[in-house]
Design an enzyme around this catalytic site. Structure first.
Site, PDB file in Angstrom:
ATOM      1  CE  LYS A 117      27.219  21.783  41.859  1.00 31.07           C
ATOM      2  NZ  LYS A 117      26.501  20.575  41.742  1.00 31.07           N
ATOM      3  CE  LYS A 199      26.874  21.090  35.092  1.00 32.04           C
ATOM      4  NZ  LYS A 199      27.058  19.775  35.582  1.00 32.04           N
ATOM      5  CE  LYS A 202      21.756  15.997  38.690  1.00 32.22           C
ATOM      6  NZ  LYS A 202      21.831  14.604  38.829  1.00 32.22           N
TER       7      LYS A 202
HETATM    8  P1  ATP Z   1      24.121  19.700  38.996  1.00 28.20           P
HETATM    9  O1  ATP Z   1      23.545  20.394  37.850  1.00 28.20           O
HETATM   10  O2  ATP Z   1      23.273  19.724  40.226  1.00 28.20           O
HETATM   11  O3  ATP Z   1      25.555  20.052  39.261  1.00 28.20           O
HETATM   12  P2  ATP Z   1      24.530  17.585  37.205  1.00 28.20           P
HETATM   13  O4  ATP Z   1      23.419  17.770  36.238  1.00 28.20           O
HETATM   14  O5  ATP Z   1      25.911  17.989  36.837  1.00 28.20           O
HETATM   15  O6  ATP Z   1      24.144  18.176  38.610  1.00 28.20           O
HETATM   16  P3  ATP Z   1      25.568  15.055  38.122  1.00 28.20           P
HETATM   17  O7  ATP Z   1      24.945  13.979  38.917  1.00 28.20           O
HETATM   18  O8  ATP Z   1      26.574  15.888  38.848  1.00 28.20           O
HETATM   19  O9  ATP Z   1      24.495  16.019  37.528  1.00 28.20           O
HETATM   20  O10 ATP Z   1      26.219  14.454  36.796  1.00 28.20           O
HETATM   21  C1  ATP Z   1      25.923  13.196  36.257  1.00 28.20           C
HETATM   22  C2  ATP Z   1      26.651  13.007  34.955  1.00 28.20           C
HETATM   23  O11 ATP Z   1      26.098  13.848  33.931  1.00 28.20           O
HETATM   24  C3  ATP Z   1      28.142  13.358  35.001  1.00 28.20           C
HETATM   25  O12 ATP Z   1      28.867  12.398  34.272  1.00 28.20           O
HETATM   26  C4  ATP Z   1      28.223  14.687  34.320  1.00 28.20           C
HETATM   27  O13 ATP Z   1      29.475  14.909  33.717  1.00 28.20           O
HETATM   28  C5  ATP Z   1      27.125  14.596  33.290  1.00 28.20           C
HETATM   29  N1  ATP Z   1      26.583  15.907  32.942  1.00 28.20           N
HETATM   30  C6  ATP Z   1      25.953  16.763  33.784  1.00 28.20           C
HETATM   31  N2  ATP Z   1      25.547  17.873  33.142  1.00 28.20           N
HETATM   32  C7  ATP Z   1      25.925  17.722  31.842  1.00 28.20           C
HETATM   33  C8  ATP Z   1      25.791  18.535  30.667  1.00 28.20           C
HETATM   34  N3  ATP Z   1      25.167  19.707  30.698  1.00 28.20           N
HETATM   35  N4  ATP Z   1      26.290  18.062  29.504  1.00 28.20           N
HETATM   36  C9  ATP Z   1      26.899  16.860  29.449  1.00 28.20           C
HETATM   37  N5  ATP Z   1      27.066  16.049  30.518  1.00 28.20           N
HETATM   38  C10 ATP Z   1      26.589  16.460  31.710  1.00 28.20           C
END
Ligand code: ATP
Ligand code: LTN
Length: 332
Positions: A117, A199, A202
């Site tokens: 980040k 990965k 969002k």
């Molecule tokens: P950003 O993409 O902005 O880093 P994020 O999508 O990782 O955000 P978070 O709020 O940080 O969202 O994560 C919420 C939950 O979703 C966490 O438990 C995280 O491990 C899970 N998660 C996020 N992205 C994935 C993914 N691509 N596959 C599986 N689990 C995920």
């Protein structure tokens, strides 16, 4: 420690940043729902974590409400579980400061999410981004948590939480319960539809790379049709087919079919048929969630009730643990 607590305690959090993805759903939220049957669950919209990037105040307020509505739509049940907003319970910020004095600069420097980040936003590498995992540790430890349902990208943060809690217990005795991670069997790391080496996120600027839980069915099908796949045409779980393996994981997570079953189902068929089937399985899984979400999101009175009751119940638990910690340190 509270020995009267019979069921395992579950805690998890999610940031209110711009809607949830299929990765969030398969990696975390589906387990949030499932664990409610056997555990005592506490779920949290982590607004404090989300301000490491600049937010418009009105947009942040809306995102918190929409996130809570989506969690309810995904099955979080306020009659069985606690749902609250992190910033409504001040014990989180306070324990975070206390724990930061037991966390080393070196161990925070090793966090890959911090490194990723800070490269992405070099103009705003703030102290909150650096100490983010300490606040996450506080979230978890305040509730004597046994299990933390998360995607595998959060494994490193959970390890840090366990290390800090163990260190604290080493100094002051048995203060914190040491939590375990709870990961899905398949889909712990759903990858980008446009780049299977990163990965699904969002915050990805490419809309085609991610499926949002609110995406319309035609958009979902279109994104899967455009998903990057690999050379060849066979649907097979092979190391040189990361795009196909990612789609197979999504399909497996949503249909319960194993990889060999999926390979058999699409034997002799091409990638086109397979992508369509994956898209349809996602549309089917999201349809009931979307209709619940649309029903709940505009019911502000209901959402306020759920969240204020949640904050009260969470606060009562968290403050007991916070006092325990303050006494051990000598602050009380
Ligand atoms: P950003 O993409 O902005 O880093 P994020 O999508 O990782 O955000 P978070 O709020 O940080 O969202 O994560 C919420 C939950 O979703 C966490 O438990 C995280 O491990 C899970 N998660 C996020 N992205 C994935 C993914 N691509 N596959 C599986 N689990 C995920
Ligand atoms: N850091 C997590 C969100 C998060 C969390 C938590 C998850 C904040 N506090 C406590 C589990 C338990 C993330 O970025 N996905």
């Amino acid at each position: 420690m509270d020995n009267n607590q019979k069921k395992p305690r579950v805690f998890s959090g999610i940031q209110p940043t711009g809607g949830f993805t299929l990765g969030n759903y398969i990696g975390a939220l589906r387990n949030w729902d499932k664990l409610q049957d056997e555990c005592d669950c506490i779920y949290c919209v982590v607004d404090l974590h989300s301000i490491t990037i600049r937010r418009e105040p009105a947009a942040l307020r809306r995102a918190v409400r929409e996130s809570a509505a989506m969690l309810l739509a995904c099955g979080v049940d306020p009659a069985r579980s606690i749902l609250f907003v992190q910033g409504d319970v001040s014990a989180h910020a306070e324990l975070s400061w206390l724990l930061s004095c037991y966390t080393q600069f070196g161990e925070l420097s090793r966090m890959t999410q911090f490194k990723d980040k800070s490269l992405k936003h070099p103009e705003n590498v703030n102290a909150g981004l650096f100490t983010y995992p300490v606040l996450m540790a506080a979230d978890i430890l305040l509730y004597d948590t046994d299990l933390v349902p998360i995607g595998s990208d959060q494994k490193q943060h959970l390890e840090l939480c366990r290390d800090v809690a163990g260190r604290f217990n080493g100094i002051y005795g048995d203060v914190f319960r040491i939590p375990e991670g709870y990961f899905p069997k398949v889909g712990g790391r759903v990858m980008s539809l446009q780049d299977p080496s990163s990965k699904m996120s969002k915050s990805d600027e490419n809309d085609n790379a991610k499926i949002m839980l609110t995406d319309a069915p035609d958009a979902i099908i279109r994104k899967f049709k455009r998903a990057i796949t690999d050379s060849g045409s066979e649907v097979r779980a092979a190391e040189d087919k990361p795009g196909i393996v990612n789609l197979m994981s999504i399909y497996s997570a949503l249909t319960g079919k194993t990889f060999p079953e999926i390979e058999r189902e699409f034997e002799g068929k091409g990638y086109g048929d397979f992508k369509l089937a994956v898209g349809e399985s996602v549309v089917d899984a999201l349809a009931p969630i979307q209709s619940e979400y649309n029903r709940i999101v505009n019911d502000k009175a209901y959402l306020n009730d759920v969240l204020s009751e949640g904050a009260q119940r969470a606060g009562a638990i968290a403050n007991r643990v916070l006092h325990r910690v303050r006494r051990k340190i000598g602050l009380e």
